[in-house]
Design a protein around this motif. Structure first.
Motif, PDB file in Angstrom:
ATOM      1  N   VAL A  53       0.840  -1.205   0.000  1.00 25.54           N
ATOM      2  CA  VAL A  53       0.000   0.000   0.000  1.00 25.54           C
ATOM      3  C   VAL A  53       0.872   1.251   0.000  1.00 25.54           C
ATOM      4  O   VAL A  53       0.609   2.210  -0.735  1.00 25.54           O
ATOM      5  N   GLY A  54       1.937   1.250   0.807  1.00 26.73           N
ATOM      6  CA  GLY A  54       2.843   2.399   0.837  1.00 26.73           C
ATOM      7  C   GLY A  54       3.544   2.607  -0.496  1.00 26.73           C
ATOM      8  O   GLY A  54       3.687   3.742  -0.969  1.00 26.73           O
ATOM      9  N   LEU A  55       3.986   1.492  -1.115  1.00 22.86           N
ATOM     10  CA  LEU A  55       4.660   1.577  -2.416  1.00 22.86           C
ATOM     11  C   LEU A  55       3.735   2.156  -3.483  1.00 22.86           C
ATOM     12  O   LEU A  55       4.114   3.081  -4.221  1.00 22.86           O
ATOM     13  N   PHE A  56       2.519   1.624  -3.565  1.00 21.46           N
ATOM     14  CA  PHE A  56       1.579   2.111  -4.582  1.00 21.46           C
ATOM     15  C   PHE A  56       1.124   3.544  -4.292  1.00 21.46           C
ATOM     16  O   PHE A  56       0.857   4.310  -5.217  1.00 21.46           O
ATOM     17  N   ASN A  62       3.713  10.299  -7.305  1.00 16.33           N
ATOM     18  CA  ASN A  62       4.780  10.740  -8.216  1.00 16.33           C
ATOM     19  C   ASN A  62       4.439  10.575  -9.686  1.00 16.33           C
ATOM     20  O   ASN A  62       5.038  11.235 -10.539  1.00 16.33           O
ATOM     21  N   SER A  63       3.483   9.685 -10.010  1.00 16.63           N
ATOM     22  CA  SER A  63       3.166   9.436 -11.423  1.00 16.63           C
ATOM     23  C   SER A  63       2.125  10.414 -11.938  1.00 16.63           C
ATOM     24  O   SER A  63       1.353  10.982 -11.177  1.00 16.63           O
ATOM     25  N   ASP A  69      -3.658   5.593  -8.764  1.00 17.49           N
ATOM     26  CA  ASP A  69      -4.531   6.172  -7.729  1.00 17.49           C
ATOM     27  C   ASP A  69      -5.775   5.313  -7.532  1.00 17.49           C
ATOM     28  O   ASP A  69      -6.209   5.076  -6.398  1.00 17.49           O
ATOM     29  N   PHE A  70      -6.332   4.862  -8.650  1.00 17.47           N
ATOM     30  CA  PHE A  70      -7.533   4.032  -8.576  1.00 17.47           C
ATOM     31  C   PHE A  70      -7.215   2.634  -8.026  1.00 17.47           C
ATOM     32  O   PHE A  70      -8.067   2.011  -7.397  1.00 17.47           O
TER      33      PHE A  70
END
Length: 418
Positions: A53-56, A62-63, A69-70
């Motif tokens: 969850v932290g990685l995504f 940043n993206s 986001d979804f």
């Protein structure tokens, strides 16, 4: 898993050495291993969820794309994090329940079924992510994406349930599908609305009949407003009074409804309304009447040219004008019709590039309908009503200048003796 097997043996041997019977040693050994395994799996699942969850979340910040986001919003990373703990649980069961072989097949089947539902939950998260992302694309935001996602989910859940049933009963999947074929009629009956909705969704999309955001009027269901959602079974319409009307999707292809998209995309919104002129007030115009009407600027030039043409014709043909009926003449209703046409062509809110027409309809028991057919530039409802009211306010007030009367049914005051 070798470590767990060694640990199982050590705990069991220690319990035997402590003076416990083999039966009690087996139960206590199972409890210790099970508590330890579940604790490890819980911690592992917690850590994986935090990491993914932290990685995504960082990637989404940043993206530039909104897809990640979804993914976070629909809990896809959280659901994916459950895979590794579930696989480890499946691998560990034979070692934990080494002394209880009767329970092992049941537990393994249970874990397999849980795995199937976890897979379905991950697919659901991904499909909802794809749906939300596609709705942000300008070319697809008005398409019935919900219907297609629901169809995929129905098939996914159907196959998932078939696999789960096959695992629980031990029946091979192909045999299960063979038996299912004999019950196809019952299945079609049960899923009738779903099948009809799916076919309707495809036809609505291919024929571009309705889009999200379209204003539709569906008298049968009392719908008059904007389409806010199109899914497999229903179409939701938010009426102008803010109520929500739900319409079966297949009704869009089986019944008649009105889509106002053509008006919205055009250059104007149609004005089509008639004034009722009292027949008794219609008459020929005398020369003095024409001279008086020439003071009206919009038709002054027209009356001058028209009067000259008529006088020339009547003179050349030696027409007896002691009676107005003879020869060529002008009527008050004809000049009023010309005035309306000139007024509309000079009105700033009327689209001059679309049809502007003033026509006389068939006489009725309530008078002669004088219909205005034009298009307002502003298509917004409140502004459209204001423009139309402004036009007819003026025309209703202008009737008397042409010595005409509007028709209205008599009221009680008309019968009051004076």
């Amino acid at each position: 898993m070798i470590f767990m097997e060694k640990l199982s043996h050590k705990i069991f041997d220690y319990l035997i050495d402590s003076g416990l019977s083999p039966e009690w040693a087996s139960y206590i050994n199972l409890a210790i291993l099970l508590i330890g395994l579940l604790t490890i799996l819980f911690l592992l699942d917690f850590m994986l969820r935090k990491i993914l969850v932290g990685l995504f979340t960082r990637l989404s910040i940043n993206s530039k794309t909104h897809f990640d986001d979804f993914l976070v919003k629909n809990r896809a990373p959280r659901n994916i994090a459950h895979i590794i703990p579930l696989v480890l649980l499946f691998k560990a069961v034979p070692f934990v329940f080494r002394d209880f072989p009767a329970a092992e097949p049941f537990l393994l089947k249970t874990i397999e079924v849980i795995g199937i539902f976890l897979f379905l939950w991950i697919v659901r998260s991904l499909l909802h992510t794809i749906k939300d992302f596609l709705k942000t694309l300008p070319s697809l935001k008005d398409k019935p994406i919900d219907s297609y996602i629901q169809v995929f989910m129905i098939f996914a859940w159907a196959f998932g349930l078939f696999f789960a049933f096959s695992i629980i009963t031990g029946i091979e999947l192909w045999k299960f599908f063979t038996a299912l074929g004999t019950a196809s009629a019952v299945i079609i009956l049960v899923f009738r609305d779903t099948i009809m909705g799916f076919v309707a969704s495809i036809q609505v999309s291919i024929n571009d009949m309705v889009r999200i955001g379209d204003w539709i009027t569906f008298d049968k269901y009392g719908a008059d407003g904007d389409v806010i959602e199109i899914n497999l079974a229903t179409v939701k319409v938010q009426n102008f009074d803010k109520t929500i009307t739900t319409i079966p999707t297949y009704a869009l292809i089986s019944d008649s409804f009105k889509n106002w998209r053509g008006m919205t995309n055009s250059g104007g919104r149609r004005i089509k309304r008639a004034l009722l002129i009292k027949q008794e007030s219609i008459r020929f115009l005398e020369k003095s009447d024409v001279e008086s009407l020439q003071k009206i600027e919009l038709i002054s030039e027209y009356l001058k040219n028209r009067s000259a043409d008529i006088e020339k014709y009547n003179t050349e043909h030696n027409v007896d004008k002691s009676i107005l009926l003879n020869g060529r003449n002008m009527t008050n209703i004809g000049i009023f019709r010309k005035y309306i046409d000139a007024y509309l062509n000079n009105h700033s809110a009327v689209n001059k590039e679309m049809t502007i027409m003033v026509r006389q309809l068939d006489p009725t028991s309530q008078g002669i309908p004088m219909e205005v057919y034009a298009f307002s530039i502003d298509k917004r409802w409140e502004n459209y009503e204001y423009i139309m009211a402004d036009i007819f306010d003026h025309l209703l007030a202008a009737i008397s200048y042409f010595d005409l009367e509007g028709f209205e049914l008599p009221s009680s005051s008309n019968f009051t003796s004076k």
